[in-house]
Motif scaffolding. Sequence first.
Motif, PDB file in Angstrom:
ATOM      1  N   VAL A 144       0.842  -1.197   0.000  1.00  0.00           N
ATOM      2  CA  VAL A 144       0.000   0.000   0.000  1.00  0.00           C
ATOM      3  C   VAL A 144       0.879   1.250   0.000  1.00  0.00           C
ATOM      4  CG1 VAL A 144      -1.581   1.378   1.440  1.00  0.00           C
ATOM      5  CG2 VAL A 144      -2.059  -1.049   1.003  1.00  0.00           C
ATOM      6  N   ALA A 145       1.898   1.287   0.852  1.00  0.00           N
ATOM      7  CA  ALA A 145       2.796   2.449   0.908  1.00  0.00           C
ATOM      8  C   ALA A 145       3.487   2.667  -0.435  1.00  0.00           C
ATOM      9  CB  ALA A 145       3.827   2.279   2.024  1.00  0.00           C
ATOM     10  N   VAL A 146       4.016   1.609  -1.033  1.00  0.00           N
ATOM     11  CA  VAL A 146       4.695   1.710  -2.333  1.00  0.00           C
ATOM     12  C   VAL A 146       3.716   2.224  -3.393  1.00  0.00           C
ATOM     13  CG1 VAL A 146       5.750   0.359  -4.201  1.00  0.00           C
ATOM     14  CG2 VAL A 146       6.468  -0.013  -1.837  1.00  0.00           C
ATOM     15  N   GLY A 147       2.499   1.672  -3.429  1.00  0.00           N
ATOM     16  CA  GLY A 147       1.504   2.085  -4.417  1.00  0.00           C
ATOM     17  C   GLY A 147       1.065   3.528  -4.251  1.00  0.00           C
ATOM     18  N   VAL A 148       0.812   3.949  -3.028  1.00  0.00           N
ATOM     19  CA  VAL A 148       0.372   5.321  -2.769  1.00  0.00           C
ATOM     20  C   VAL A 148       1.474   6.313  -3.134  1.00  0.00           C
ATOM     21  CG1 VAL A 148      -0.168   6.943  -0.894  1.00  0.00           C
ATOM     22  CG2 VAL A 148      -1.374   4.767  -1.044  1.00  0.00           C
ATOM     23  N   ILE A 149       2.695   6.026  -2.750  1.00  0.00           N
ATOM     24  CA  ILE A 149       3.804   6.933  -3.081  1.00  0.00           C
ATOM     25  C   ILE A 149       3.961   7.039  -4.595  1.00  0.00           C
ATOM     26  CG2 ILE A 149       6.319   7.196  -2.986  1.00  0.00           C
ATOM     27  CD1 ILE A 149       6.104   6.077  -0.074  1.00  0.00           C
ATOM     28  N   ARG A 150       3.863   5.928  -5.287  1.00  0.00           N
ATOM     29  CA  ARG A 150       4.003   5.959  -6.749  1.00  0.00           C
ATOM     30  C   ARG A 150       2.879   6.774  -7.390  1.00  0.00           C
ATOM     31  NH1 ARG A 150       6.773   7.374 -10.348  1.00  0.00           N
ATOM     32  NH2 ARG A 150       6.468   6.428 -12.371  1.00  0.00           N
ATOM     33  N   LEU A 151       1.645   6.621  -6.902  1.00  0.00           N
ATOM     34  CA  LEU A 151       0.545   7.422  -7.429  1.00  0.00           C
ATOM     35  C   LEU A 151       0.778   8.911  -7.180  1.00  0.00           C
ATOM     36  CD1 LEU A 151      -2.663   5.387  -6.524  1.00  0.00           C
ATOM     37  CD2 LEU A 151      -1.759   5.848  -8.809  1.00  0.00           C
ATOM     38  N   ALA A 152       1.223   9.267  -5.987  1.00  0.00           N
ATOM     39  CA  ALA A 152       1.488  10.669  -5.656  1.00  0.00           C
ATOM     40  C   ALA A 152       2.601  11.239  -6.549  1.00  0.00           C
ATOM     41  CB  ALA A 152       1.859  10.813  -4.189  1.00  0.00           C
ATOM     42  N   GLU A 153       3.642  10.440  -6.813  1.00  0.00           N
ATOM     43  CA  GLU A 153       4.715  10.888  -7.699  1.00  0.00           C
ATOM     44  C   GLU A 153       4.202  11.096  -9.123  1.00  0.00           C
ATOM     45  OE1 GLU A 153       8.675   9.011  -5.589  1.00  0.00           O
ATOM     46  OE2 GLU A 153       7.772   7.921  -7.247  1.00  0.00           O
ATOM     47  N   ARG A 154       3.372  10.199  -9.608  1.00  0.00           N
ATOM     48  CA  ARG A 154       2.819  10.335 -10.958  1.00  0.00           C
ATOM     49  C   ARG A 154       1.942  11.587 -11.049  1.00  0.00           C
ATOM     50  NH1 ARG A 154       3.239   6.686 -14.603  1.00  0.00           N
ATOM     51  NH2 ARG A 154       1.269   7.234 -15.584  1.00  0.00           N
ATOM     52  N   GLU A 155       1.174  11.825  -9.990  1.00  0.00           N
ATOM     53  CA  GLU A 155       0.297  12.990  -9.951  1.00  0.00           C
ATOM     54  C   GLU A 155       1.107  14.284 -10.043  1.00  0.00           C
ATOM     55  OE1 GLU A 155      -2.355  14.466  -6.413  1.00  0.00           O
ATOM     56  OE2 GLU A 155      -3.194  12.625  -7.279  1.00  0.00           O
TER      57      GLU A 155
END
Length: 176
Positions: free
Chosen positions: A161-172
């Motif tokens: 979850v942490a890896v996925g959320v951070i990646r989404l925030a970076e893409r955003e």
Amino acid sequence: MWHSPGVRPRPSRKYLVRDRIFGIGDDYWIEDEHGQHAFLVDGKALRLRETFELKDSERRVLITIRKKMLALRDTMTLERDGRPLATIKRKRLSLLRNHYRVELVDGTELDVSGKIMDREFAVEYEDELLAEISRRRLTVRDTYAVNVVRDDADPALLIAVAVGVIRLAERERGED
């Protein structure tokens, strides 16, 4: 509910993650608080979509993290044993940009909020803290800790979850 069958609880509940593990084709070991290899993040190269595999210390795949294709909003999916496990999306109608929802296939929802890009955020279930992600009090540069608070929580799921959320925030923010 938080601990998956076949996944043995680990004595350590704090894991150290290098901040920049998100390059496709990159692999990185996540260590426990004693410096032992606990999980391997394997960035799969030569795939049409972003894919990471979270593996145990024997390199068995525990959770696959993928960017969902053809979604209106950026979405990450988590799979276990080839079956859907959860979907991560930025929370709709949130005044805070750093607010994400994790919907597990059983209908359970986890709430992720805080300063995602600063690596200072929490994962909660019904207002109860499951894990906190933080850089504070760490002397290792470019590293953040995933501190699993509940004893019955699945560390692999919370790290994914942490890896996925951070990646989404970076893409955003356009950091892909």
